[in-house]
Design an enzyme around this catalytic site. Structure first.
Site, PDB file in Angstrom:
ATOM      1  N   CYS A 255     -28.941   4.542 -46.812  1.00  0.00           N
ATOM      2  CA  CYS A 255     -28.953   5.884 -46.220  1.00  0.00           C
ATOM      3  C   CYS A 255     -28.650   5.840 -44.726  1.00  0.00           C
ATOM      4  O   CYS A 255     -28.388   6.870 -44.118  1.00  0.00           O
ATOM      5  CB  CYS A 255     -30.296   6.569 -46.469  1.00  0.00           C
ATOM      6  SG  CYS A 255     -31.673   5.741 -45.645  1.00  0.00           S
TER       7      CYS A 255
ATOM      8  N   CYS B 140     -37.972   5.552 -48.427  1.00  0.00           N
ATOM      9  CA  CYS B 140     -38.356   5.935 -47.054  1.00  0.00           C
ATOM     10  C   CYS B 140     -39.727   5.337 -46.733  1.00  0.00           C
ATOM     11  O   CYS B 140     -39.974   4.897 -45.602  1.00  0.00           O
ATOM     12  CB  CYS B 140     -38.403   7.443 -46.907  1.00  0.00           C
ATOM     13  SG  CYS B 140     -37.049   8.302 -47.747  1.00  0.00           S
TER      14      CYS B 140
HETATM   15 FE1  FES Z   1     -33.446   6.918 -46.092  1.00  0.00          FE
HETATM   16 FE2  FES Z   1     -35.315   8.694 -46.009  1.00  0.00          FE
HETATM   17  S1  FES Z   1     -33.351   8.969 -46.881  1.00  0.00           S
HETATM   18  S2  FES Z   1     -35.308   6.816 -45.015  1.00  0.00           S
END
Ligand code: FES
Length: 126
Positions: free
Chosen positions: A33, A103
């Site tokens: 991400c 996360c």
């Molecule tokens: Fe990667 Fe939250 S989407 S840390």
């Protein structure tokens, strides 16, 4: 989709920023991400985490999990902080959507990286 606790920590994050005089700083990222999280710690001579801060270039769940993680290790010993798992953070937040579990992993990794940095600095100072 998000619990009240997550929304609370997202809109009212605890311990945001970098701790002044930190003696352990860990920065980790998630390649998928692209989010980045930093945890800074001020650990006293007795091995107690006196102060802790977080900074994140991340999503809302990254903010909520790092905020909760800082609350969970503040005032604790290094040994206790090393035990912090991402699932304990998720539990304290009363759950996260499956797509957001990584996360919380970032929060756990950032705490561990900061503790590693603390030990490294201590070794170097010898
Ligand atoms: Fe990667 Fe939250 S989407 S840390």
């Amino acid at each position: 989709m998000y619990t009240e606790k997550v929304l609370d920590h997202f809109s009212n994050p605890r311990n945001m920023g970098e701790v002044e005089g930190a003696n352990g700083i860990g920065t980790v990222g998630n390649a998928k991400c692209g989010d980045i999280m930093q945890i800074s710690l001020k650990i006293n001579d007795e091995g107690i985490i006196e102060d802790v801060g977080f900074k994140t270039f991340g999503c809302g769940a990254a903010i909520a999990t790092s905020s909760m993680a800082t609350e969970m290790i503040k005032g604790k010993s290094i040994e206790e902080a090393l035990q912090l798992s991402n699932s304990a953070v998720v539990e304290a937040l009363e759950g996260l959507p499956p797509a957001k579990i990584h996360c919380s992993v970032l929060a756990e990794e950032a705490v561990k990286a900061a503790l590693e940095d603390y030990y490294k600095r201590k070794e170097e100072a010898k």
